[in-house]
Design an enzyme around this catalytic site. Sequence first.
Site, PDB file in Angstrom:
ATOM      1  N   ASN A 105      -3.373 -13.901  15.029  1.00 38.70           N
ATOM      2  CA  ASN A 105      -4.351 -12.825  15.170  1.00 38.70           C
ATOM      3  C   ASN A 105      -5.040 -12.979  16.519  1.00 38.70           C
ATOM      4  O   ASN A 105      -5.160 -14.097  17.026  1.00 38.70           O
ATOM      5  CB  ASN A 105      -5.386 -12.894  14.029  1.00 38.70           C
ATOM      6  N   VAL A 106      -5.494 -11.887  17.088  1.00 35.90           N
ATOM      7  CA  VAL A 106      -6.187 -11.963  18.376  1.00 35.90           C
ATOM      8  C   VAL A 106      -7.572 -12.564  18.209  1.00 35.90           C
ATOM      9  O   VAL A 106      -8.190 -12.999  19.178  1.00 35.90           O
ATOM     10  CB  VAL A 106      -6.287 -10.569  19.043  1.00 35.90           C
ATOM     11  N   HIS A 130       0.825  -1.221   0.000  1.00 39.65           N
ATOM     12  CA  HIS A 130       0.000   0.000   0.000  1.00 39.65           C
ATOM     13  C   HIS A 130       0.853   1.263   0.000  1.00 39.65           C
ATOM     14  O   HIS A 130       0.366   2.359   0.291  1.00 39.65           O
ATOM     15  CB  HIS A 130      -0.937   0.004   1.210  1.00 39.65           C
ATOM     16  N   GLY A 180      -1.922 -10.383  11.784  1.00 42.66           N
ATOM     17  CA  GLY A 180      -2.644  -9.155  12.096  1.00 42.66           C
ATOM     18  C   GLY A 180      -3.352  -8.478  10.953  1.00 42.66           C
ATOM     19  O   GLY A 180      -3.243  -7.272  10.774  1.00 42.66           O
TER      20      GLY A 180
HETATM   21  N1  APR Z   1      -1.847  -8.895  17.382  1.00 40.86           N
HETATM   22  C1  APR Z   1      -2.296  -9.546  16.258  1.00 40.86           C
HETATM   23  N2  APR Z   1      -3.415  -9.163  15.560  1.00 40.86           N
HETATM   24  C2  APR Z   1      -4.092  -8.100  16.027  1.00 40.86           C
HETATM   25  C3  APR Z   1      -3.697  -7.388  17.195  1.00 40.86           C
HETATM   26  C4  APR Z   1      -2.510  -7.824  17.874  1.00 40.86           C
HETATM   27  N3  APR Z   1      -2.070  -7.230  18.974  1.00 40.86           N
HETATM   28  N4  APR Z   1      -4.597  -6.382  17.415  1.00 40.86           N
HETATM   29  C5  APR Z   1      -5.512  -6.455  16.403  1.00 40.86           C
HETATM   30  N5  APR Z   1      -5.212  -7.477  15.561  1.00 40.86           N
HETATM   31  C6  APR Z   1      -5.905  -7.875  14.338  1.00 40.86           C
HETATM   32  C7  APR Z   1      -7.413  -7.639  14.329  1.00 40.86           C
HETATM   33  O1  APR Z   1      -8.104  -8.732  14.895  1.00 40.86           O
HETATM   34  C8  APR Z   1      -7.687  -7.491  12.838  1.00 40.86           C
HETATM   35  O2  APR Z   1      -7.878  -8.775  12.245  1.00 40.86           O
HETATM   36  O3  APR Z   1      -5.411  -7.059  13.300  1.00 40.86           O
HETATM   37  C9  APR Z   1      -6.399  -6.874  12.284  1.00 40.86           C
HETATM   38  C10 APR Z   1      -6.468  -5.394  11.952  1.00 40.86           C
HETATM   39  O4  APR Z   1      -7.433  -5.218  10.960  1.00 40.86           O
HETATM   40  P1  APR Z   1      -7.531  -3.865  10.085  1.00 40.86           P
HETATM   41  O5  APR Z   1      -7.542  -2.711  10.973  1.00 40.86           O
HETATM   42  O6  APR Z   1      -8.630  -4.052   9.150  1.00 40.86           O
HETATM   43  O7  APR Z   1      -6.138  -3.838   9.301  1.00 40.86           O
HETATM   44  P2  APR Z   1      -5.707  -4.518   7.931  1.00 40.86           P
HETATM   45  O8  APR Z   1      -6.277  -5.858   7.751  1.00 40.86           O
HETATM   46  O9  APR Z   1      -4.247  -4.411   7.861  1.00 40.86           O
HETATM   47  O10 APR Z   1      -6.356  -3.471   6.888  1.00 40.86           O
HETATM   48  C11 APR Z   1      -6.018  -3.532   5.568  1.00 40.86           C
HETATM   49  O11 APR Z   1      -7.209  -1.501   5.057  1.00 40.86           O
HETATM   50  O12 APR Z   1      -7.738   0.622   5.690  1.00 40.86           O
HETATM   51  C12 APR Z   1      -6.978  -0.130   4.815  1.00 40.86           C
HETATM   52  O13 APR Z   1      -4.983   0.458   3.762  1.00 40.86           O
HETATM   53  C13 APR Z   1      -5.505   0.123   4.997  1.00 40.86           C
HETATM   54  O14 APR Z   1      -3.683  -1.454   4.981  1.00 40.86           O
HETATM   55  C14 APR Z   1      -4.973  -1.216   5.474  1.00 40.86           C
HETATM   56  C15 APR Z   1      -5.973  -2.185   4.906  1.00 40.86           C
END
Ligand code: APR
Length: 246
Positions: free
Chosen positions: A212-213, A119, A188
């Site tokens: 993942n949590v 990204h 995550g």
């Molecule tokens: N350890 C592991 N996983 C975790 C933790 C942790 N401490 N805390 C939260 N999570 C997990 C959540 O359960 C969730 O599945 O991380 C994930 C975060 O999800 P999003 O916020 O949706 O992030 P992501 O999947 O990276 O989003 C993808 O969306 O908004 C766009 O461009 C942005 O890159 C981003 C993309």
Amino acid sequence: MNDYDTAARWIAVSRKAAAFTGAGISVESGIPTFRGPEGLWSRYDPKVLDLGYFYEHPKECWEVIKEIFYDYMGAKARPNAAHRLLAELEKRGKLQGVITQNIDNLHQEAGSRNVVEFHGTAQTLLCTECGDRTPFTEHDLSQLPPRCKKCGGLLKPDFIFFGEGIPPQAYRDSMALAEEADLLLVIGTTGEVMPASMIPFEAKQARVIEINVEPSANTEHRTDLFLQAKATEAAKELAERLGIEL
Ligand code: APR
């Protein structure tokens, strides 16, 4: 033999492992996720990252962008044990590279070399007129929106906004890493955002270990071994079994 023992064994016997990370890996570095009750999008309107809205309201968008991505993320956030585990695995020749959806530069700060920023990145600013790229540190972000020093054009962070395509080289590099992988560490991510969410499915030959949590879109449809834990906790369990000091 518990799941961490199995995961450590899979890593040990892998020849072409790769990692795919999302916002969750950086939560314990103090960077909030995008989604979920504590997520950024529960506090800020994602329209600030809509390209059309950005061109119409550059100052308003930049004020929010600066608050989210530069005041904390670009200045104070530090890599955590999970970032360091991946960097150490790469150094030992156990990991080919990291495909990340994150724009926080924490994999590189942890020492990872082959990081594909699917990204883009917040580290550089892109001129929307002449295409010049410069480190954000060269700009005074107290004057918004920042302007190009070459042509005076409007600058935007060098990460993709909603409505923008994936950087072609990053797309190619990510697909190549995924297709060659015999093991994929998915850490995550909700697995909900296209086209990034295709990556675990492009890794057709790979066994998938997910950290993942909570379960994600990958857990039911793609994951072979699910480690339900915080990224740093799982990293420490794996490091201990792999003889890695974090
Ligand atoms: N350890 C592991 N996983 C975790 C933790 C942790 N401490 N805390 C939260 N999570 C997990 C959540 O359960 C969730 O599945 O991380 C994930 C975060 O999800 P999003 O916020 O949706 O992030 P992501 O999947 O990276 O989003 C993808 O969306 O908004 C766009 O461009 C942005 O890159 C981003 C993309």
